[in-house]
Design a protein around this motif. Structure first.
Motif, PDB file in Angstrom:
ATOM      1  N   HIS A 239      -2.479  -6.017   7.434  1.00 16.25           N
ATOM      2  CA  HIS A 239      -3.106  -6.274   6.215  1.00 16.25           C
ATOM      3  C   HIS A 239      -1.970  -6.217   5.248  1.00 16.25           C
TER       4      HIS A 239
ATOM      5  N   CYS B  37      -6.778  -0.963   9.470  1.00 18.84           N
ATOM      6  CA  CYS B  37      -6.137   0.333   9.063  1.00 18.84           C
ATOM      7  C   CYS B  37      -7.235   1.150   8.349  1.00 18.84           C
TER       8      CYS B  37
ATOM      9  N   GLY C 111      -2.271   1.558   9.685  1.00 21.54           N
ATOM     10  CA  GLY C 111      -1.423   0.520  10.273  1.00 21.54           C
ATOM     11  C   GLY C 111      -1.840   0.039  11.578  1.00 21.54           C
TER      12      GLY C 111
ATOM     13  N   CYS D  53       0.210  -2.673   3.290  1.00 22.71           N
ATOM     14  CA  CYS D  53       0.038  -1.655   4.017  1.00 22.71           C
ATOM     15  C   CYS D  53       0.919  -0.245   3.718  1.00 22.71           C
ATOM     16  N   GLY D  54       0.237   0.801   3.440  1.00 20.10           N
ATOM     17  CA  GLY D  54       0.907   1.957   2.937  1.00 20.10           C
ATOM     18  C   GLY D  54       1.434   2.779   4.241  1.00 20.10           C
ATOM     19  N   ALA D  55       0.749   2.448   5.607  1.00 24.32           N
ATOM     20  CA  ALA D  55       1.434   2.868   6.870  1.00 24.32           C
ATOM     21  C   ALA D  55       2.587   2.188   7.257  1.00 24.32           C
TER      22      ALA D  55
ATOM     23  N   ASP E 298      -7.128   2.205   5.269  1.00 30.59           N
ATOM     24  CA  ASP E 298      -7.027   1.658   3.964  1.00 30.59           C
ATOM     25  C   ASP E 298      -8.424   1.167   3.686  1.00 30.59           C
TER      26      ASP E 298
HETATM   27 ZN   LIG Z   1      -2.675  -0.088   5.791  1.00 30.46          ZN
END
Ligand SMILES: [Zn+2]
Length: 248
Positions: free
Chosen positions: A86, A48, A61, A89-91, A50
């Motif tokens: 992970h 990601c 993502g 994950c914000g996505a 991130d």
């Molecule tokens: Zn992520």
């Protein structure tokens, strides 16, 4: 308590960020003896963007917002050898939101997607829990996002560089790379990131990493792309840039 924790991580980086802001990234990287080390990937796992999932090549993502077909194309171009998902994950969270799915289960969707993508590509799949990630739980500590035109940049290999999101622009179409920039900005400026600590005096920085040999991915062309993105955020997002050292 959360604010105090964020403030602590923010202050740990303040001196470094002041130095970078004073002379700009291009000047700052001249002081780093092992900068070239940041341009030799240890693996080509797809991770990601991130800042906690450092190394290899990157898509938000692992490409969940693109869907399996388009993500597979980009992952092939990047030479991805393993696909990861992970924790936190914000996505994947954004994906759940956009699809009207249960946001509490977003990490599960992220895992399912990465597993499907790995299967499609015939490569391995690996999940990265927070214990294997380079950031604290519940907090994004990135003060920058790198917009990488080289496709082989890993800031975590250079201790003098600030931790940041990495957008592998080299392997992405400009409009989708722009979307990843917006995701990084919304995380950093939102309540999972440093949020209000980013101001016009201490902005979140989009750092272009230009390729010295490929005009399409040069500092000049990529800088134009990110300046347009930064402009929409009223001074709380700034742009900086440097060029990768020429590889012998
Ligand atoms: Zn992520």
């Amino acid at each position: 308590m959360r604010y105090e924790q964020a403030k602590k991580y923010w202050e740990q980086q303040s001196e470094l960020m002041k130095k970078i802001r004073a002379g700009g990234m291009a000047e700052y990287v001249k002081t780093i003896p092992n900068l070239a080390q940041g341009f030799t990937l240890a693996d080509r796992w797809l991770r990601c963007i991130d800042e906690g999932t450092a190394g290899g090549v990157h898509m938000a993502g692992s490409g969940i917002l693109l869907g399996v077909e388009a993500a597979a194309g980009a992952a092939r171009a990047a030479g991805a050898t393993t696909i990861t998902s992970h924790e936190e994950c914000g996505a994947a969270k954004l994906y759940a939101k956009e699809k009207g799915l249960d946001e509490e289960k977003s990490d599960t969707y992220g895992q399912e997607f990465a597993r499907d993508l790995a299967k499609k590509l015939g490569v391995n799949y690996c999940h990265l829990p927070l214990s294997e990630m380079a950031r604290p739980a519940g907090l994004h500590v990135a003060r920058v996002a790198y917009y990488d035109g080289t496709g082989k940049f890993d800031p975590a290999r250079v201790p003098e560089l600030p931790a940041g999101f990495v957008i592998s622009r080299r392997y992405l179409k400009p409009d989708y790379a722009r979307r990843e920039c917006e995701i990084a900005i919304s995380i950093a400026l939102g309540h999972h990131g440093f949020g209000e600590l980013f101001t016009e005096d201490t902005p979140f920085i989009l750092v272009v990493v230009g390729d010295p040999k490929e005009k399409m991915f040069s500092l000049g062309s990529l800088r134009t792309e990110v300046e347009e993105i930064a402009r929409a955020h009223g001074g709380r997002v700034a742009v900086d840039a440097f060029v990768s050292p020429v590889q012998k």
